[in-house]
Design a protein around this motif. Structure first.
Motif, PDB file in Angstrom:
ATOM      1  N   LEU A 259       0.823  -1.209   0.000  1.00  0.00           N
ATOM      2  CA  LEU A 259       0.000   0.000   0.000  1.00  0.00           C
ATOM      3  C   LEU A 259       0.855   1.256   0.000  1.00  0.00           C
ATOM      4  N   GLU A 260       2.044   1.181   0.572  1.00  0.00           N
ATOM      5  CA  GLU A 260       2.943   2.340   0.592  1.00  0.00           C
ATOM      6  C   GLU A 260       3.338   2.764  -0.813  1.00  0.00           C
ATOM      7  N   THR A 261       3.284   1.856  -1.760  1.00  0.00           N
ATOM      8  CA  THR A 261       3.677   2.172  -3.141  1.00  0.00           C
ATOM      9  C   THR A 261       2.519   2.746  -3.956  1.00  0.00           C
ATOM     10  N   LEU A 262       1.322   2.726  -3.399  1.00  0.00           N
ATOM     11  CA  LEU A 262       0.135   3.190  -4.128  1.00  0.00           C
ATOM     12  C   LEU A 262      -0.247   4.607  -3.737  1.00  0.00           C
ATOM     13  N   GLU A 263      -0.958   5.271  -4.637  1.00  0.00           N
ATOM     14  CA  GLU A 263      -1.529   6.580  -4.363  1.00  0.00           C
ATOM     15  C   GLU A 263      -2.881   6.382  -3.676  1.00  0.00           C
ATOM     16  N   GLY A 264      -3.332   7.378  -2.953  1.00  0.00           N
ATOM     17  CA  GLY A 264      -4.644   7.318  -2.318  1.00  0.00           C
ATOM     18  C   GLY A 264      -5.731   7.064  -3.342  1.00  0.00           C
ATOM     19  N   GLY A 265      -6.627   6.142  -3.043  1.00  0.00           N
ATOM     20  CA  GLY A 265      -7.727   5.807  -3.946  1.00  0.00           C
ATOM     21  C   GLY A 265      -7.429   4.629  -4.861  1.00  0.00           C
ATOM     22  N   GLN A 266      -6.157   4.229  -4.960  1.00  0.00           N
ATOM     23  CA  GLN A 266      -5.822   3.074  -5.791  1.00  0.00           C
ATOM     24  C   GLN A 266      -6.147   1.786  -5.044  1.00  0.00           C
ATOM     25  N   THR A 267      -6.281   0.684  -5.791  1.00  0.00           N
ATOM     26  CA  THR A 267      -6.688  -0.584  -5.192  1.00  0.00           C
ATOM     27  C   THR A 267      -5.592  -1.639  -5.293  1.00  0.00           C
ATOM     28  N   LEU A 268      -5.597  -2.498  -4.281  1.00  0.00           N
ATOM     29  CA  LEU A 268      -4.658  -3.615  -4.181  1.00  0.00           C
ATOM     30  C   LEU A 268      -5.461  -4.901  -4.086  1.00  0.00           C
ATOM     31  N   TYR A 269      -5.134  -5.855  -4.959  1.00  0.00           N
ATOM     32  CA  TYR A 269      -5.749  -7.185  -4.912  1.00  0.00           C
ATOM     33  C   TYR A 269      -4.765  -8.112  -4.212  1.00  0.00           C
ATOM     34  N   VAL A 270      -5.263  -8.878  -3.250  1.00  0.00           N
ATOM     35  CA  VAL A 270      -4.415  -9.781  -2.471  1.00  0.00           C
ATOM     36  C   VAL A 270      -5.025 -11.169  -2.454  1.00  0.00           C
TER      37      VAL A 270
ATOM     38  N   LEU B  72     -11.728  -1.834   2.871  1.00  0.00           N
ATOM     39  CA  LEU B  72     -11.756  -3.228   2.440  1.00  0.00           C
ATOM     40  C   LEU B  72     -12.987  -3.403   1.555  1.00  0.00           C
ATOM     41  N   LEU B  73     -12.754  -3.468   0.248  1.00  0.00           N
ATOM     42  CA  LEU B  73     -13.856  -3.549  -0.710  1.00  0.00           C
ATOM     43  C   LEU B  73     -14.383  -4.962  -0.862  1.00  0.00           C
ATOM     44  N   GLU B  74     -13.501  -5.944  -0.649  1.00  0.00           N
ATOM     45  CA  GLU B  74     -13.892  -7.339  -0.821  1.00  0.00           C
ATOM     46  C   GLU B  74     -13.036  -8.214   0.081  1.00  0.00           C
ATOM     47  N   ALA B  75     -13.673  -9.202   0.690  1.00  0.00           N
ATOM     48  CA  ALA B  75     -12.975 -10.218   1.491  1.00  0.00           C
ATOM     49  C   ALA B  75     -13.777 -11.502   1.338  1.00  0.00           C
TER      50      ALA B  75
ATOM     51  N   GLY C   1     -10.049 -22.533  -0.208  1.00  0.00           N
ATOM     52  CA  GLY C   1      -8.877 -22.461   0.650  1.00  0.00           C
ATOM     53  C   GLY C   1      -7.992 -21.252   0.426  1.00  0.00           C
ATOM     54  N   GLN C   2      -8.414 -20.361  -0.441  1.00  0.00           N
ATOM     55  CA  GLN C   2      -7.676 -19.123  -0.663  1.00  0.00           C
ATOM     56  C   GLN C   2      -8.544 -17.942  -0.246  1.00  0.00           C
ATOM     57  N   TYR C   3      -7.893 -16.936   0.283  1.00  0.00           N
ATOM     58  CA  TYR C   3      -8.583 -15.740   0.759  1.00  0.00           C
ATOM     59  C   TYR C   3      -8.233 -14.589  -0.181  1.00  0.00           C
ATOM     60  N   HIS C   4      -9.276 -13.952  -0.697  1.00  0.00           N
ATOM     61  CA  HIS C   4      -9.115 -12.893  -1.683  1.00  0.00           C
ATOM     62  C   HIS C   4      -9.584 -11.579  -1.072  1.00  0.00           C
TER      63      HIS C   4
END
Length: 80
Positions: free
Chosen positions: A26-37, A59-62, A67-70
């Protein structure tokens, strides 16, 4: 996953590594950008929810799937 600004593969990482890697990503992203994990640690579901709440990132999606958490996290827009 071209719908996201960045992706993080945390498969196989034990607690607390997924959250630590999310913080760093998240430190590499600008405010408002999204990260998929994607992670496999069962504790990541509660850990990521708590992390998002504490850091005021959205947190837009969990979800758990086979067996995987997105997760999809939107970086908060700094008030500075």
């Amino acid at each position: 996953m071209s719908d996201y600004d960045a992706e993080l593969n945390a498969i196989g990482l034990p607690c607390p590594l997924p959250v630590l890697r999310i913080r760093k990503a998240l430190e590499t992203l600008e405010g408002g950008q999204t990260l998929y994990v994607v992670a496999t640690d069962p504790g990541s579901l509660k850990d990521v929810e708590a992390f998002a709440r504490i850091t005021e990132n959205e947190l837009l999606e969990a979800r758990e799937e086979e067996g995987q958490y997105h997760f999809v996290i939107r970086k908060r827009i700094s008030s500075r």
